[in-house]
Design a protein around this motif. Structure first.
Motif, short mmCIF file in Angstrom:
data_model
loop_
_atom_site.label_atom_id
_atom_site.label_comp_id
_atom_site.label_asym_id
_atom_site.label_seq_id
_atom_site.Cartn_x
_atom_site.Cartn_y
_atom_site.Cartn_z
N ALA A 101 7.52 -27.40 -26.55
CA ALA A 101 6.56 -27.81 -27.59
C ALA A 101 5.90 -26.60 -28.23
CB ALA A 101 5.49 -28.73 -26.97
N ASP A 102 5.64 -25.55 -27.43
CA ASP A 102 5.03 -24.34 -27.99
C ASP A 102 5.98 -23.66 -28.98
OD1 ASP A 102 2.55 -24.27 -26.38
OD2 ASP A 102 3.94 -24.05 -24.70
N VAL A 103 7.27 -23.64 -28.63
CA VAL A 103 8.25 -23.01 -29.51
C VAL A 103 8.35 -23.79 -30.81
CG1 VAL A 103 10.65 -22.29 -29.75
CG2 VAL A 103 9.51 -22.13 -27.51
N LYS A 104 8.44 -25.12 -30.68
CA LYS A 104 8.55 -25.97 -31.87
C LYS A 104 7.32 -25.78 -32.76
CE LYS A 104 8.55 -30.84 -33.32
NZ LYS A 104 9.23 -30.64 -34.61
N TYR A 105 6.15 -25.76 -32.12
CA TYR A 105 4.92 -25.60 -32.88
C TYR A 105 4.92 -24.26 -33.63
CZ TYR A 105 0.02 -24.84 -33.99
OH TYR A 105 -1.13 -24.57 -34.65
N THR A 106 5.31 -23.19 -32.95
CA THR A 106 5.32 -21.87 -33.57
C THR A 106 6.23 -21.85 -34.80
OG1 THR A 106 4.95 -20.85 -31.42
CG2 THR A 106 5.71 -19.41 -33.17
N ILE A 107 7.44 -22.39 -34.63
CA ILE A 107 8.39 -22.38 -35.75
C ILE A 107 7.87 -23.26 -36.89
CG2 ILE A 107 10.75 -22.95 -36.48
CD1 ILE A 107 11.65 -22.32 -33.60
#
Lengths: 325, 549
Positions: free
Chosen positions: B136-142
C-alpha cells in the motif's frame, strides 16, 4: 503661574504624541512603498524559479508540469492579486511560504537566521567601539605621534582590505596553520571568534578614523581654548569638552551600522558558513524565492524606519536644542 | 624552470601551497591533542589508532548548498538527493558499477512487451516510526507523485502508468498504458514514503520531517547549517556501523578544503576547486575518487538564429574550438573531450562517432561553404547579417567564464564576433527555454545520465528543456521509439542513430565531460578501491567506519 506651566507641559506632551503618531503613519507608508517596490523588482527579474528545481537536467519537466507547479505557487494569478495576497498575509504577521524550503513558514526562516546575524553584529560592534574609540581619541590628541601613524595605517588597511580575503587568510592562519579555531560553522563558541574578529576589524577601522578626525576638529574649537585658558587640566579638557562633542559624528556612524546589518555580513556568513540573514537573503535572491526576499526586505525596512523614529524621539527628549514644532 | 615559476605565485597557487604545507603541520599538531576541533565524540578507545573501531562515530560530509528539503519532491539538488537517499529506500537501486539490484523489492519482473511490472517486496521492512512497509505504501507513493494534480517535480518520471495494483501486502503490479523504457531507472529509484504518515502531514510538511525505511533517520534538520542523521536500529539490512552522519553546509570551496585539512570534515560531497582536489590526491591523508561526470559542459546555442540555423556553421564552430586546450589550460586536465550526448561510461555510448578536431582552416572552409564570408571588418556576414552574438555566462562563474573568453578569442580567429555578458542562472535557463538568448555555457545532461539514454527532454521538439530550440523530425521519432523498447539490444540501434544525429547536427557546442573528484579522509574505512557511480559512496550500503584518534 502653576496652571500655565501645567498647560504648557500638557500642550507639549500632546504635541509629542501627535508628532509620534504622525511619524508612525509616515513610517507605515514608507514600509508599504518599500513592499510595492520590492514586489515589483522581484517580479521584474527575468527567470523562472521552477528551472532551479531541476538539478543539471536530472529532473525532467514537461510544459504541463511547469504550469501545474506555477499554479500551485499561485503564479498564474495576476500580479496585483499576488501582491494583495502577500500584503494581507504580511498584515497577519505571516510572511508566506518559501518555494524552495517547502513546509517551512518564511517567518520561521527569518527568526532562525536573525539571531545569528544580530549576535555577530552586536558583539563585533561592541568590541569595535571598545577599541576604536579610545584609539581614535588618543590618535587625535597625540597627532603625528607613532601611535597616530600606527592607528591611521592599520585603519586604512582595515578599510581597504576586502573582507573575503581577510576572512580566508584568517581561516588559513588560525584554523589550518595554528588549529586554534574551527575553520567554519558554529558548533562551539569558538566558531564565532574569527567572524567576529574580521567584522570588528572592519568596523573598528571606520570608527577609529571618524573618532580621530572628530577629536582633531573639536580640539581646535573656541570652547576648548576657553577651557584651557581658564586653567582646566588637559585631561578634563579632553574628556569633558573635546571628546563629548567629538562623539556625535561617531554615534551617527554607529547608527548607520544598523542599516548595514544585512549587507555587511553576507560575505562573512558565506565564507564562515554561518546560517544568518545575509546568506538567507543572497541564497533566496539567487533562486528567486520571492516571498523570502520580499519579506526580508520589508522586515528590515520596518526595522530601519522604527529605529529612526525611536532615535528622533530620544533626541527630542534628551537634547534640549531639538524642539518639536 | 620550477624555481622561476614559483616566484610568480597567483592567489590560488598561494592558497594551495600554504594549504599543502599546513596540512602536514596540523597533522603533527593534531595527533597529541585529541579533539581540539571538537565535533567527534566517541567512547571507544583512542589508543588503537590504526585499527578501525567496530562501530560508532560521526561522519561529517560537506555540502555546498543548503539542504532545503528531505522529501521526494526535493531530489533535484544532488546534495539533497544524498541525504534523501540515506533516509529512504527505493524499489531498485544502483551500485558503484551502475549494476541494478533490488532494494525494497525482492524481485522485479518486467513483461517482454514492457506493459507490466511486478515487484515482490521484502517482508519485515520497518519504517522509522516502527510500522511495516507494505504494497500500500508503494502504491500510494506512485499514485501521489504520479498525479499531475500534485505537481511534484518527479511527476514526469511516472509517465505512462495506467494503474497500480496490490494483490497482497507484498506484491505491487504496475500496469502501463504506454511503454516507458525509462521506468525502472526513473521511478523505481524514487524513494518510497510511509503512506499513512505522508497523507496525514501533507507533502510540504513531509519534506521537513520525513519517515522512510532507510539506514538513517533524521535527528536534527537546520536547512542552512547542517542535517544530522542517526543510525536506524531496525534497518532491514542491519544497523549501520556509523552512529551519526552530519551533512554540513559550507558554501565556499576554499573553506571546504580547509575543513578537510584540519580534520573537521571527512568528505566534501560536492567537488572542491580542481586544483584543491589535485592537491588532496597527492596527500596521503586523503583518497580522491574520480568518476566521469554525467553532464556535458557545453555552449547551448539558439538554433533559430540565422548564423546558428545552418548546420555547416555549427560544425564550423566545433572545428574552431580547441577543446583539448580548454581542458589542459583551464581545467587542469580534469575532464574528457565529449564526443556524444551520452556519457562514455554508459552502455549505450557509441565509440566510432564523427569527431571534431581543432582545425580553424576547416572551420573557415565550412563557413565559406555556408555562404558566410568575411566582411571588410573581418567579421563574417551573409545577407547583411553579421556573425556576431552574445555569450551569457552565469554571474560569478569565473571558471566557465574563462572558457567563454578563450572561445571568444578562437572564434575571432575564424571571423566570428562574440560579446560576453553575465546573468543569474534562473534568468539564463528561462531565456534559453523561451529562445531569447544567443548562447550560454553550463553543464547539463543530454540523456538521463549513465543509466538511461533518453534525451526527449532536451533534444525532442516537445522537450521541456530544449535549450537550443532544436527541431529535427527524425530525432523526435527516435526519442519516441527508444522509450517503446525495453530490451537493451532493441534500444541500442535507436540510440546509436540518435548519437549520430547529435554529432552531425551539433544542436549545441559540446565541450567536455568533467571529471568528478570527491575527496575522503583516509580515516573513513570501508570504501571501495574505485567507483564509477559516486552516489553509493554516500548511500550507506557500504560498511563505513571511522578511525578514531
Amino acid at each position: 503661574m502653576i496652571t500655565t506651566v501645567q498647560t504648557l507641559r500638557f500642550q507639549n506632551q500632546t504635541l509629542m504624541l501627535l508628532y509620534f503618531i504622525r511619524r508612525l503613519l509616515q513610517g507605515l507608508f514608507i514600509v508599504l512603498l518599500v513592499s510595492i517596490i520590492t514586489f515589483a523588482i522581484m517580479h521584474l527579474l527575468p527567470g523562472d524559479p521552477v528551472q532551479l528545481l531541476l538539478g543539471d537536467g536530472k529532473i525532467k519537466m514537461t510544459d504541463e508540469l511547469r504550469a501545474a507547479i506555477h499554479a500551485k505557487w499561485g503564479f498564474d494569478k495576476p500580479y496585483y492579486e499576488q501582491y494583495w495576497i502577500w500584503l494581507m498575509s504580511l498584515a497577519r504577521g505571516d510572511f508566506g511560504e518559501s518555494l524552495v524550503r517547502r513546509g517551512v513558514p518564511v517567518r520561521e526562516m527569518i527568526l532562525e537566521a536573525a539571531p545569528v546575524t544580530a549576535f555577530l553584529n552586536i558583539i563585533s560592534l561592541l568590541i569595535a567601539i571598545a577599541i576604536a574609540i579610545p584609539a581614535g581619541i588618543i590618535a587625535g590628541v597625540r597627532r603625528n605621534s607613532w601611535f597616530d601613524y600606527a592607528t591611521t595605517f592599520s585603519s586604512t588597511l582595515g578599510v581597504s582590505l576586502p573582507s573575503f580575503w581577510v576572512a580566508l587568510m584568517a581561516i588559513i592562519v588560525f584554523a589550518v596553520m595554528l588549529g586554534w579555531v574551527p575553520p567554519y560553522g558554529l558548533k562551539t563558541w569558538r566558531g564565532y571568534i574569527l567572524p567576529v574578529a574580521v567584522l570588528a576589524t572592519e568596523q573598528m577601522a571606520v570608527l577609529a578614523r571618524v573618532m580621530r578626525s572628530a577629536t582633531i576638529e573639536t580640539l581646535t574649537q573656541d570652547y576648548v581654548r576657553t577651557a584651557r585658558s581658564k586653567g582646566l587640566v588637559e585631561r578634563l579638557v579632553i574628556s569633558r569638552h573635546a571628546v563629548r562633542n567629538a562623539l556625535l559624528p561617531v554615534v551617527t556612524v554607529i547608527g548607520f551600522q544598523v542599516a548595514y546589518l544585512l549587507s555587511g555580513t553576507i560575505v562573512l556568513e558565506t565564507i564562515f558558513a554561518l546560517p544568518g540573514i545575509g546568506r538567507l537573503f543572497i541564497d533566496s535572491l539567487g533562486r528567486l524565492d520571492y516571498q523570502v526576499v520580499q519579506s526580508l526586505v520589508v522586515v528590515l525596512s520596518a526595522l530601519v524606519v522604527f529605529v529612526n523614529i525611536l532615535t528622533d524621539m530620544v533626541y527630542a527628549v534628551v537634547d534640549p536644542r531639538i524642539r518639536i514644532e | 624552470m620550477a624555481e622561476q615559476r614559483s616566484r610568480t605565485l597567483d592567489r590560488r597557487q598561494f592558497l594551495q601551497l600554504t594549504g599543502v604545507g599546513l596540512s602536514l603541520a596540523t597533522l603533527a599538531a593534531c595527533v597529541p591533542t585529541e579533539s581540539t576541533t571538537g565535533g567527534i565524540s566517541s567512547d571507544t578507545s583512542t589508543t588503537a589508532s590504526t585499527a578501525p573501531t567496530a562501530a560508532g562515530g560521526t561522519l561529517i560530509w560537506l555540502s555546498h548548498q543548503e539542504i532545503a528539503g528531505l522529501g521526494p519532491n526535493d531530489l533535484g539538488a544532488t546534495m539533497q538527493a544524498i541525504v534523501i537517499g540515506a533516509i529512504h529506500n527505493s524499489l531498485v537501486a544502483y551500485d558503484i558499477n551502475y549494476a541494478m539490484y533490488p532494494d525494497l523489492a525482492e524481485s522485479v519482473e518486467v513483461e517482454p512487451d514492457g506493459l507490466k511490472y511486478t515487484f515482490k517486496l521484502r517482508q519485515g521492512v520497518k519504517f522509522h516510526d516502527g510500522t511495516e512497509l507494505t504494497s500500500a505504501d508503494v502504491k500510494y507513493t506512485i499514485d501521489y507523485y504520479g498525479d499531475p494534480a500534485n505537481a511534484a517535480t518527479i511527476q514526469s518520471s511516472y509517465t505512462g502508468i495506467d494503474s497500480v495494483e496490490t494483490p497482497d501486502d507484498y506484491t505491487v503490479i504496475v500496469n502501463m498504458a504506454t511503454v516507458n523504457a525509462a521506468s525502472l531507472v526513473n521511478w523505481a529509484s524514487n524513494p518510497i514514503v510511509n503512506a499513512k504518515y505522508h497523507q496525514e502531514v501533507s507533502d510540504a510538511t513531509y519534506s521537513t520531517a520525513p519517515v522512510g525505511t532507510g539506514p538513517f533517520k533524521v535527528k536534527e534538520w537546520k536547512a542552512a547549517e547542517y542535517t544530522e542523521l542517526e543510525a536506524f536500529d531496525d534497518y532491514f539490512k542491519g544497523r549501520p556501523l556509523i552512529d551519526t552522519i552530519r551533512m554540513e553546509v559550507v558554501p565556499e570551496a576554499a573553506v571546504r578544503k580547509a575543513a578537510l585539512d584540519t580534520g573537521d570534515a571527512d568528505s566534501s560531497a560536492w567537488p572542491l576547486l580542481v586544483e584543491d582536489s589535485l592537491a588532496l590526491e597527492a596527500d596521503p591523508n586523503f583518497k580522491v575518487f574520480r568518476t566521469p561526470g554525467e553532464s556535458i559542459k557545453h555552449f547551448p546555442i539558439n538554433n533559430t538564429l540565422p548564423y546558428f540555423a545552418d548546420k555547416l556553421c555549427r560544425q564550423a564552430l566545433m572545428h574552431a574550438l580547441d577543446r583539448q586546450r580548454i581542458i589542459d589550460d583551464l581545467w587542469n586536465g580534469a575532464a574528457e573531450v565529449a564526443q556524444s550526448n551520452i556519457p562514455p561510461n554508459s552502455q549505450y555510448y557509441k565509440a566510432d562517432l564523427k569527431q571534431y578536431e581543432f582545425d580553424p582552416e576547416k572551420a573557415k572552409a565550412l563557413f565559406d561553404e555556408a555562404g558566410w564570408t568575411e566582411g571588410a571588418d573581418g567579421i563574417r556576414e551573409k545577407d547583411g547579417v553579421k556573425f556576431a552574438f552574445t555569450c551569457t555566462t552565469i554571474t560569478g562563474d569565473q571558471a566557465r567564464k574563462a572558457i567563454a573568453e578563450l572561445a571568444q578569442q578562437l572564434f575571432k580567429d575564424v571571423g566570428v564576433e562574440v560579446q560576453l555578458a553575465e546573468a543569474p542562472v534562473a534568468e539564463i535557463l528561462q531565456a534559453l527555454r523561451t529562445g531569447t538568448m544567443d548562447m550560454s555555457i553550463f553543464n547539463w545532461t543530454y540523456s538521463v545520465g549513465v543509466l538511461e539514454p533518453d534525451p526527449t527532454n532536451t533534444l525532442a521538439s516537445s522537450g521541456g528543456n530544449n535549450f537550443p530550440q532544436f527541431k529535427n523530425a527524425e530525432m523526435d521519432e527516435l526519442c519516441a521509439q527508444g522509450l517503446q523498447q525495453v530490451e537493451v539490444a532493441d534500444r541500442k540501434p535507436i540510440y546509436d542513430r540518435i548519437q549520430e544525429i547529435f554529432v552531425e547536427e551539433v544542436p549545441v557546442l559540446y565541450l567536455q565531460y568533467d571529471t568528478w573528484m570527491l575527496p575522503f579522509s583516509t580515516r573513513v574505512e570501508g570504501l571501495p578501491e574505485t567507483t564509477s557511480n559516486t552516489y553509493p559512496l554516500y548511500s550507506y550500503e557500504l560498511p563505513l567506519t571511522k578511525q578514531q584518534g
